[in-house]
Scaffold this active site. Structure first.
Site: not given
Ligand code: NAD
Length: 487
Positions: A93, A152-153, A176-177, A179, A229, A231, A250, A284, A454, A461
Site C-alpha cells: 500500500d 497515506w503514511n 475513508k482511507p 486514495e 494536511s 489546508p 491531526e 507528521c 496551534k 488520539e
Molecule cells: P491530505 O490532507 O491531502 O489528505 C488527507 C485525507 O483527507 C485524504 O483521505 C483525503 O482524501 C481527504 N481529503 C482531502 N480533502 C478533503 C476535503 N475537502 N474533505 C474531506 N476529506 C478530504 O493529506 P495527505 O497528503 O494524505 O497526508 C499528509 C499530511 O497528513 C501531512 O500534512 C501530514 O503531516 C499529515 N499527517 C498528520 C498526522 C497527525 O497525526 N498529526 C499523521 C499523519 C499525517
C-alpha cells in the site's frame, strides 16, 4: 493483480462494489505496478455506509463496555496473529520497508484495540456528585456515527487509532482511507467482523477529496476525525462547523528538534535520523528543523553524513532494506522541488538531494537528504516537506533556540537532546507543541496522548484522553426533596 480486494468498499459486514463510482488504481510505490483497481464511493454508497452505521450503533451502545471491549481485544489478537500478512499489505500500500511495517504498523493498530478494549470495563464510568441531600451523576455517552478520514503514511494505524476509541465508547465508524493507500483499512474492517463486531459498526468507503465532503456534510454524522494536511484540516473543520459537529484534527508539522552541546552525540544523531528518515520522512511529527548548538556543529554534521550515507535503500520486501520509496510520484516530485528550493536559497547540501542510482525501475525512490546552514527564513525551514529531507540550523543559546523553535504556525511536536535535566525541562516547558520528547524522538505508544496545538490541530488520539473526543457527558441532577418555587 497482487492485492486486489473482493470489492472497493466494506459495508454492513461485507464487501460492496458500485462500478458507477470513479475508477482509480492502487499502485505499488516501489515498482509503479498497478496492484488493485477500485472505484470511489458514489453518493449511494455513502448513504448505504452511513445508514448501516446508524442502524447498528444504538444496539452496540446498549451493550456493556466489557462486551464491547472483548471484541476489540479479539481484533487485536487476530491482527497480531496475521502481522506478517498485514505488514506485507501495508508495504504494498505505502512502499514502506517491511523492516518497519512488521514492527510499527499492524502492531500499533493492534495496540490501540488492546488498550481501548482493556480499559472498556473501567474507563467509561461517570461521576457521582454529592449536593447535600440532592446529588447528580454523569454518564459518558457515545456521539453516534463518527467519520474517520485518513492520510497515506500510516493507513492501518490511522484506521485503528480512530476506530478503537470510537467503538469502545459505543459509536459506529465510517472510515475513508487516503486514495493513495486504499487497501489496509478494508482488512481491518474484515478482522473486526471476524472478532465479533456486529455488522455496520465499522464501514470503509473509498474516495478522494471529492468524496470526503459527502461524509463530512452528512446530517447523520456526529463527529469527524481527520488525519491530513493543514489546508485540508481547515476545509474539513470549516465544513463540520456549519453543523457544529465534533472534530479531531491531526494535521501537519514542522517540528523543532534541539541538540545542545552537552548531548550524547550518537543518540542525538540517531534521534534526528529516525525523526527525518523513518517511513521515508513521511511522518507528521518529524523533527524536520534540527537546531544544533554551534559548539558541536562540525562533529554532528560529519557523523550525520557518514551514518546517512550508509542507509540501505532498496526493495521494501527485503528485510535488510531501511528506506523505501515515497508513496507516489506526485509526492516525490514535490519533495524534489523543495530540494531545488533549498539549493537555490543558499542551504548547503550535505548529502543526498536526488534519485538514488542503485535502485532501478519505476519506483518513487529518493535519497535521504541533509541540508546544513539552513536559516529560519528559507522555504525548506518553514514549510512541511513530508519526505526524507533534514534541515540543520545552528544556534548559540537556549532562549534564542526556544524563540526560533516556536516561530512557526505549526505546533505538533518537538524534542530536546541534552544531558542537563533542568535545561531539558525548561525547554520543553516553553516549546509550543502537543507532544515533546526528551533525549529521544517520535515514540508514540498508545498509552500517551498524541496530537497538536496551534495549526497542527486539536483533539488527542490514544490514551484515556481519546475517550473525551468520542463521547460526551450527560449530567443528571436528582432532587430528594420538594420544589421550592417563589411563585
Ligand atoms: P491530505 O490532507 O491531502 O489528505 C488527507 C485525507 O483527507 C485524504 O483521505 C483525503 O482524501 C481527504 N481529503 C482531502 N480533502 C478533503 C476535503 N475537502 N474533505 C474531506 N476529506 C478530504 O493529506 P495527505 O497528503 O494524505 O497526508 C499528509 C499530511 O497528513 C501531512 O500534512 C501530514 O503531516 C499529515 N499527517 C498528520 C498526522 C497527525 O497525526 N498529526 C499523521 C499523519 C499525517
Amino acid at each position: 493483480m497482487k492485492a486486489q480486494p473482493k470489492a472497493s468498499h466494506f459495508i454492513d459486514g461485507d464487501y460492496v462494489e458500485d462500478v458507477a463510482g470513479t475508477p482509480f488504481e492502487s499502485v505499488y510505490p516501489a515498482t509503479g505496478e498497478v496492484i488493485a483497481r477500485l472505484h470511489a464511493a458514489t453518493p449511494a454508497i455513502v448513504e448505504k455506509a452511513i445508514a448501516s452505521a446508524k442502524r447498528a450503533q444504538k444496539e452496540w451502545a446498549a451493550m456493556s463496555p466489557t462486551a464491547r471491549g472483548r471484541v476489540l481485544k479479539r481484533a487485536a489478537e487476530i491482527m497480531r496473529e496475521r502481522n506478517r500478512e498485514l505488514s506485507e499489505l501495508e508495504t504494498l500500500d505505502t512502499g514502506k520497508p517491511i523492516q518497519e511495517t512488521i514492527v510499527a504498523d499492524p502492531t500499533s493498530g493492534a495496540d490501540a484495540f488492546e488498550f481501548f478494549g482493556g480499559i472498556a470495563a473501567a474507563g467509561l464510568n461517570g461521576d457521582y456528585i454529592p449536593l447535600g441531600q440532592d446529588f447528580a451523576f454523569t454518564k459518558r455517552v457515545p456521539l453516534g456515527v463518527c467519520v474517520g478520514i485518513g492520510a497515506w503514511n500510516y493507513p492501518q494505524q490511522i484506521a485503528c487509532w480512530k476506530g478503537a476509541p470510537a467503538l469502545v465508547c459505543g459509536n459506529a465508524m465510517v472510515f475513508k482511507p487516503s486514495e493513495n493507500t486504499p487497501l489496509g483499512a478494508l482488512k481491518i474492517a474484515e478482522i473486526l467482523i471476524e472478532a465479533g463486531l456486529p455488522k455496520g459498526l465499522y464501514n470503509v468507503i473509498q474516495g478522494d477529496r471529492s468524496t470526503g465532503p459527502l461524509l463530512v456534510n452528512h446530517p447523520d454524522v456526529a463527529k469527524v476525525s481527520l488525519t491530513g494536511s493543514v489546508p485540508t484540516g481547515k476545509k474539513v473543520a470549516g465544513a463540520a462547523a456549519s453543523d457544529l459537529k465534533h472534530v479531531t484534527m491531526e494535521l501537519g508539522g514542522k517540528s523543532p528538534l534541539i541538540v545542545f552541546d552537552d548531548a550524547d552525540l550518537e543518540s542525538a544523531i540517531g534521534g534526528a535520523m529516525l525523526g527525518n528518515f523513518y517511513s521515508t520522512g513521511q511522518v507528521c511529527s518529524n523533527g524536520t528543523r534540527v537546531f544544533v548548538q554551534k559548539g558541536i556543529k562540525q562533529k554532528f554534521l560529519a557523523r550525520l553524513k557518514e551514518r546517512t550515507e550508509k542507509i540501505l535503500i532498496g526493495d521494501p520486501m527485503d528485510e535488510a532494506t531501511q528506506l523505501g520509496p515515497m508513496v507516489s510520484k506526485a509526492q516525490r516530485d514535490k519533495v524534489l522541488d523543495y530540494i531545488e528550493k533549498g539549493k537555490a536559497e543558499g542551504a548547503t547540501l550535505l548529502t543526498g538531494g536526488g534519485i538514488p542510482n542503485a535502485v532501478s525501475g519505476e519506483g518513487y525512490y529518493i535519497q535521504p537528504t541533509v541540508f546544513a546552514d539552513v536559516t529560519d527564513s528559507m522555504t525548506i525551514a518553514r514549510e512541511e516537506i513530508f519526505g526524507p529531507v533534514m534541515c540543520v540550523l545552528d544556534f548559540d543559546n537556549e532562549q534564542e533556540v526556544i524563540e526560533r523553535g516556536n516561530a512557526t504556525e505549526f505546533g505538533l511536536s518537538g524534542g530536546v537532546f541534552t544531558t542537563d535535566i533542568t535545561r531539558a525541562h525548561r525547554v520543553v516547558d516553553q516549546l509550543e507543541a502537543g507532544t515533546l520528547w526528551i533525549n529521544t524522538y517520535n515514540l508514540a505508544p498508545v498509552e500517551i496522548p498524541f496530537g497538536g496545538s496551534k495549526q497542527s490541530g486539536f483533539g488527542r488520539e490514544n490514551s484515556l484522553a481519546a475517550l473525551e473526543h468520542y463521547s460526551e457527558l450527560k449530567t443528571v441532577y436528582v432532587s430528594m426533596g420538594k420544589v421550592d418555587a417563589p411563585y
